[in-house]
Scaffold this motif. Structure first.
Motif, PDB file in Angstrom:
ATOM      1  N   GLU A  45      76.860  67.846  35.827  1.00 31.53           N
ATOM      2  CA  GLU A  45      75.670  66.914  35.816  1.00 31.53           C
ATOM      3  C   GLU A  45      75.719  65.790  36.520  1.00 31.53           C
ATOM      4  OE1 GLU A  45      73.757  67.726  31.108  1.00 31.53           O
ATOM      5  OE2 GLU A  45      76.061  66.708  31.432  1.00 31.53           O
ATOM      6  N   THR A  46      76.480  65.919  37.699  1.00 32.09           N
ATOM      7  CA  THR A  46      76.973  64.942  38.574  1.00 32.09           C
ATOM      8  C   THR A  46      75.524  64.287  39.112  1.00 32.09           C
ATOM      9  OG1 THR A  46      78.709  65.893  39.256  1.00 32.09           O
ATOM     10  CG2 THR A  46      77.997  63.943  40.507  1.00 32.09           C
ATOM     11  N   LEU A  47      74.434  65.133  39.359  1.00 37.05           N
ATOM     12  CA  LEU A  47      73.341  64.672  40.169  1.00 37.05           C
ATOM     13  C   LEU A  47      72.478  63.721  39.309  1.00 37.05           C
ATOM     14  CD1 LEU A  47      72.342  67.847  42.058  1.00 37.05           C
ATOM     15  CD2 LEU A  47      73.634  65.995  42.778  1.00 37.05           C
ATOM     16  N   SER A  48      72.450  63.852  38.122  1.00 36.89           N
ATOM     17  CA  SER A  48      71.756  63.044  36.959  1.00 36.89           C
ATOM     18  C   SER A  48      72.327  61.737  36.840  1.00 36.89           C
ATOM     19  CB  SER A  48      71.754  64.074  35.447  1.00 36.89           C
ATOM     20  OG  SER A  48      71.184  65.049  35.626  1.00 36.89           O
ATOM     21  N   LEU A  49      73.609  61.698  36.987  1.00 41.53           N
ATOM     22  CA  LEU A  49      74.623  60.503  36.938  1.00 41.53           C
ATOM     23  C   LEU A  49      74.153  59.521  38.034  1.00 41.53           C
ATOM     24  CD1 LEU A  49      76.495  58.455  35.250  1.00 41.53           C
ATOM     25  CD2 LEU A  49      78.303  59.642  36.507  1.00 41.53           C
ATOM     26  N   ILE A  50      74.132  59.946  39.221  1.00 43.75           N
ATOM     27  CA  ILE A  50      74.114  59.078  40.422  1.00 43.75           C
ATOM     28  C   ILE A  50      72.634  58.578  40.968  1.00 43.75           C
ATOM     29  CG2 ILE A  50      76.177  60.182  41.516  1.00 43.75           C
ATOM     30  CD1 ILE A  50      74.532  61.909  43.287  1.00 43.75           C
ATOM     31  N   ILE A  51      71.518  59.099  40.241  1.00 44.17           N
ATOM     32  CA  ILE A  51      70.341  58.715  40.207  1.00 44.17           C
ATOM     33  C   ILE A  51      70.288  57.257  40.059  1.00 44.17           C
ATOM     34  CG2 ILE A  51      67.961  58.613  39.686  1.00 44.17           C
ATOM     35  CD1 ILE A  51      68.429  61.946  39.171  1.00 44.17           C
ATOM     36  N   HIS A  59      72.376  53.178  31.709  1.00 36.18           N
ATOM     37  CA  HIS A  59      71.905  54.235  32.491  1.00 36.18           C
ATOM     38  C   HIS A  59      71.366  55.443  31.722  1.00 36.18           C
ATOM     39  CE1 HIS A  59      71.777  57.395  35.787  1.00 36.18           C
ATOM     40  NE2 HIS A  59      71.905  56.509  36.444  1.00 36.18           N
ATOM     41  N   PRO A  60      70.050  55.752  32.085  1.00 32.04           N
ATOM     42  CA  PRO A  60      69.372  57.056  31.365  1.00 32.04           C
ATOM     43  C   PRO A  60      70.342  58.109  31.303  1.00 32.04           C
ATOM     44  CG  PRO A  60      68.005  56.213  33.181  1.00 32.04           C
ATOM     45  CD  PRO A  60      69.320  55.430  33.259  1.00 32.04           C
ATOM     46  N   PHE A  61      71.257  58.703  32.166  1.00 32.87           N
ATOM     47  CA  PHE A  61      71.998  59.870  31.929  1.00 32.87           C
ATOM     48  C   PHE A  61      72.694  59.401  30.659  1.00 32.87           C
ATOM     49  CE2 PHE A  61      76.443  61.524  32.141  1.00 32.87           C
ATOM     50  CZ  PHE A  61      76.251  62.791  32.710  1.00 32.87           C
ATOM     51  N   ILE A  62      73.536  58.218  30.399  1.00 30.41           N
ATOM     52  CA  ILE A  62      74.110  58.214  29.183  1.00 30.41           C
ATOM     53  C   ILE A  62      73.445  57.880  28.030  1.00 30.41           C
ATOM     54  CG2 ILE A  62      75.908  56.521  28.351  1.00 30.41           C
ATOM     55  CD1 ILE A  62      77.121  57.825  30.577  1.00 30.41           C
ATOM     56  N   LYS A  63      72.200  57.123  28.156  1.00 33.10           N
ATOM     57  CA  LYS A  63      71.322  56.898  26.893  1.00 33.10           C
ATOM     58  C   LYS A  63      70.969  58.258  26.362  1.00 33.10           C
ATOM     59  CE  LYS A  63      67.956  53.599  25.443  1.00 33.10           C
ATOM     60  NZ  LYS A  63      67.127  52.370  25.936  1.00 33.10           N
ATOM     61  N   LYS A  64      70.313  59.031  27.249  1.00 27.85           N
ATOM     62  CA  LYS A  64      69.857  60.399  26.740  1.00 27.85           C
ATOM     63  C   LYS A  64      70.518  61.127  25.873  1.00 27.85           C
ATOM     64  CE  LYS A  64      66.298  60.601  30.244  1.00 27.85           C
ATOM     65  NZ  LYS A  64      65.645  61.406  31.598  1.00 27.85           N
ATOM     66  N   TRP A 373      91.769  66.554  30.702  1.00 27.77           N
ATOM     67  CA  TRP A 373      90.385  66.242  30.857  1.00 27.77           C
ATOM     68  C   TRP A 373      90.128  64.862  31.075  1.00 27.77           C
ATOM     69  CZ3 TRP A 373      85.831  68.290  27.740  1.00 27.77           C
ATOM     70  CH2 TRP A 373      85.585  69.987  28.097  1.00 27.77           C
ATOM     71  N   THR A 374      89.334  64.383  31.631  1.00 28.30           N
ATOM     72  CA  THR A 374      88.808  62.884  31.909  1.00 28.30           C
ATOM     73  C   THR A 374      88.203  62.463  30.913  1.00 28.30           C
ATOM     74  OG1 THR A 374      88.761  63.292  34.269  1.00 28.30           O
ATOM     75  CG2 THR A 374      87.723  61.356  33.596  1.00 28.30           C
ATOM     76  N   ILE A 375      88.514  61.087  30.354  1.00 29.76           N
ATOM     77  CA  ILE A 375      87.752  60.454  29.299  1.00 29.76           C
ATOM     78  C   ILE A 375      87.064  59.204  30.005  1.00 29.76           C
ATOM     79  CG2 ILE A 375      88.353  59.008  27.300  1.00 29.76           C
ATOM     80  CD1 ILE A 375      90.918  60.814  26.997  1.00 29.76           C
ATOM     81  N   MET A 376      85.661  59.040  29.917  1.00 30.02           N
ATOM     82  CA  MET A 376      85.062  57.869  30.200  1.00 30.02           C
ATOM     83  C   MET A 376      84.632  56.919  29.228  1.00 30.02           C
ATOM     84  SD  MET A 376      81.524  57.789  32.828  1.00 30.02           S
ATOM     85  CE  MET A 376      82.095  58.537  34.193  1.00 30.02           C
ATOM     86  N   VAL A 377      85.289  55.810  28.983  1.00 33.22           N
ATOM     87  CA  VAL A 377      84.718  54.887  28.051  1.00 33.22           C
ATOM     88  C   VAL A 377      83.691  53.831  28.917  1.00 33.22           C
ATOM     89  CG1 VAL A 377      85.624  52.890  26.959  1.00 33.22           C
ATOM     90  CG2 VAL A 377      87.008  54.609  27.040  1.00 33.22           C
ATOM     91  N   VAL A 378      82.563  54.049  28.127  1.00 38.92           N
ATOM     92  CA  VAL A 378      81.509  53.325  28.572  1.00 38.92           C
ATOM     93  C   VAL A 378      80.900  52.066  28.004  1.00 38.92           C
ATOM     94  CG1 VAL A 378      78.964  53.623  29.222  1.00 38.92           C
ATOM     95  CG2 VAL A 378      80.430  55.371  29.267  1.00 38.92           C
ATOM     96  N   PRO A 379      81.753  50.965  28.285  1.00 38.68           N
ATOM     97  CA  PRO A 379      81.589  49.394  27.487  1.00 38.68           C
ATOM     98  C   PRO A 379      80.084  49.305  27.414  1.00 38.68           C
ATOM     99  CG  PRO A 379      83.287  49.491  29.106  1.00 38.68           C
ATOM    100  CD  PRO A 379      82.403  50.469  29.695  1.00 38.68           C
TER     101      PRO A 379
END
Length: 474
Positions: A45-51, A59-64, A373-379
């Motif tokens: 889903e990379t393309l949705s994140l880099i918009i 960011h809408p990618f995260i929020k949705k 696996w990668t873990i991404m914490v989104v403050p």
């Protein structure tokens, strides 16, 4: 006969592709994976994140996906399976597991620029050395004894220079100011005398850092690596010169590395070069981004600027000599200024995601994160949640007046968390507070052109924010 063979091969290919896609969408796990989608094979889903998102909101990618799956979900980015978290309890647990079940991790593009083959993600003795060395040169004690008056002098000189111009593009100009000051402390860099323009080289790096990692001439990533190579080559030559001649020693950060290289086996030349490079880059990008956002927000909220000015005018009135340099006690008394800085950091989202890698299966809150696996914490998802703050998108420094700092520290982590909390946190706050002090007491500004704030995915300012600065008359 050949038709049958051909059809059989097509059927086998379809079965193989179907199985591969099913396997991609349903990764193996010795437990329950967080909900989510792995997106397209390889791309995820990379393309949705880099918009780009032209808002300070999450960011809408995260929020949705937070709305669809909850505060912990899975996805795939740049070919890697990722678990993304906006859960405070989960985030704090992950930070506490550093060096145990998780380790610091970087995207491949960032790793190639900043980490190379060094042990920058190490814990224990190596991490302790890195942190203590940065704290020695940029921590509270050195700020109090040495750096604060130098910062004030630097800001005064910079703002006087800005006021002589028709207008200034704040983000770039602030980047140059902060980089030159930090480079002076780290490598005794003198921007006025040096033949090397560090700010131009670092600008090349940041422009291509978040681009697609295609290392061919003409691409942003190629320019990024080229800029990185120029800076690291300069730093490497400097380290060799310092090590070969005591007469070149200046007592700065790089001198300490050169001295310690004879004591610490892990402190190789490559490691030292990238350590200095990373430290310079951190100040170049982060402080300038927050400062630019502060100007944008203050311009939209005159009542905040009015109270900010009143606080600093009161500091001048309480001095025996109004022209005396700023003191550490005065910095500590800047209650409202620090509230403004906290609120800007909360909205700024300078670090869109803090990355870790699972060293083994990690089980928490009913979910299992598989090894590797990668873990991404989104403050920012917590900073901008109405569950954490009332009217989260509103710039309201007064909200910090009655906030429980201990409880909030588990939610608001603009400088990271756990073992990896930024050693330059206080340095950044002091620089921002010093700049605001000098600005509101001695200068005024007129916005010539506002900036369109964007997350791309790091904080960006479109074509830039252009401001006319003027020195106040006595």
């Amino acid at each position: 006969m050949w038709n049958v063979v051909g059809l059989s091969l097509v059927a086998l290919l379809v079965i193989y592709i179907t199985h591969w896609i099913a396997k991609w969408r349903n990764p193996k796990c010795n437990g329950v994976l967080p909900p989510g989608s792995m997106g397209l094979p390889l791309i995820g889903e990379t393309l949705s994140l880099i918009i780009p998102s032209y808002s300070l909101d999450v960011h809408p990618f995260i929020k949705k996906r937070l709305e669809k799956y909850g505060p912990i979900f899975r996805t795939s980015l740049a070919g890697r399976p990722v678990v993304i978290s906006a859960d405070a309890e989960f985030n704090n647990y992950i930070f506490q597991q550093e060096g145990k079940s998780v380790e610091l991790w970087y995207m491949d593009t960032i790793s190639k620029v900043f980490v190379g083959d060094t042990k920058a993600n190490a814990t224990g003795v190596i991490h302790k050395y890195i942190r203590s060395t940065f704290m020695k040169h940029f921590g509270a004690e050195n700020l109090k004894e040495k750096l604060l008056p130098q910062m004030e002098e630097c800001v005064n000189k910079t703002l006087r220079a800005w006021s002589s111009r028709a207008s200034v593009e704040v983000k770039h100009a602030a980047s140059v100011m902060v980089l030159n000051f930090s480079a002076k402390q780290m490598i005794s860099y003198d921007a006025e005398k040096s033949t090397e323009n560090l700010s131009e080289k670092f600008a090349e790096v940041i422009e291509g850092l978040m681009s697609f990692p295609l290392n061919i001439p003409g691409t942003g990533y190629y320019k990024c690596l080229k800029g990185q190579k120029k800076v690291t080559s300069m730093l490497r030559d400097m380290i060799k010169e310092r090590r070969n001649s005591l007469e070149t020693h200046r007592g700065d950060f790089i001198d300490q590395l050169c001295t310690d290289m004879d004591k610490e086996k892990f402190l190789t030349e490559d490691f030292s070069v990238l350590l200095v490079f990373g430290g310079l880059f951190a100040t170049f990008e982060s402080i300038s981004a927050v400062l630019t956002l502060a100007f944008s927000l203050l311009g939209e909220h005159p009542s905040v600027l009015q109270e900010l000015s009143a606080e600093h005018e009161a500091i001048l009135k309480n001095r025996e000599n109004p022209d005396s340099p700023l003191t550490w006690d005065e910095y500590k008394s800047m209650t409202f200024t620090l509230q403004v800085i906290n609120e800007t950091l909360r909205l700024g989202n300078v670090a869109p995601g803090l990355l870790r890698r699972a060293l083994k299966d990690v089980t928490i809150k009913g979910f299992t994160i598989p090894e590797d696996w990668t873990i991404m914490v989104v403050p920012s998802a917590l900073y901008l949640s109405p569950k954490s703050f009332k009217d989260p998108l509103e710039f309201n420094p007064w909200r910090w007046k009655d906030i429980d700092s201990l409880a909030t520290s588990k939610i608001v982590m603009p400088f990271g968390g756990g073992l990896r909390q930024c050693a330059g946190a206080e340095y950044s706050r002091v620089f921002l507070a010093t700049f605001l002090h000098v600005f509101v007491t001695k200068f005024s500004s007129t916005t010539i052109k506002g900036a369109r704030v964007a997350q791309n995915p790091i904080l960006a300012f479109g074509d830039g924010m252009h401001i006319k600065f003027s020195e106040k008359t006595a």
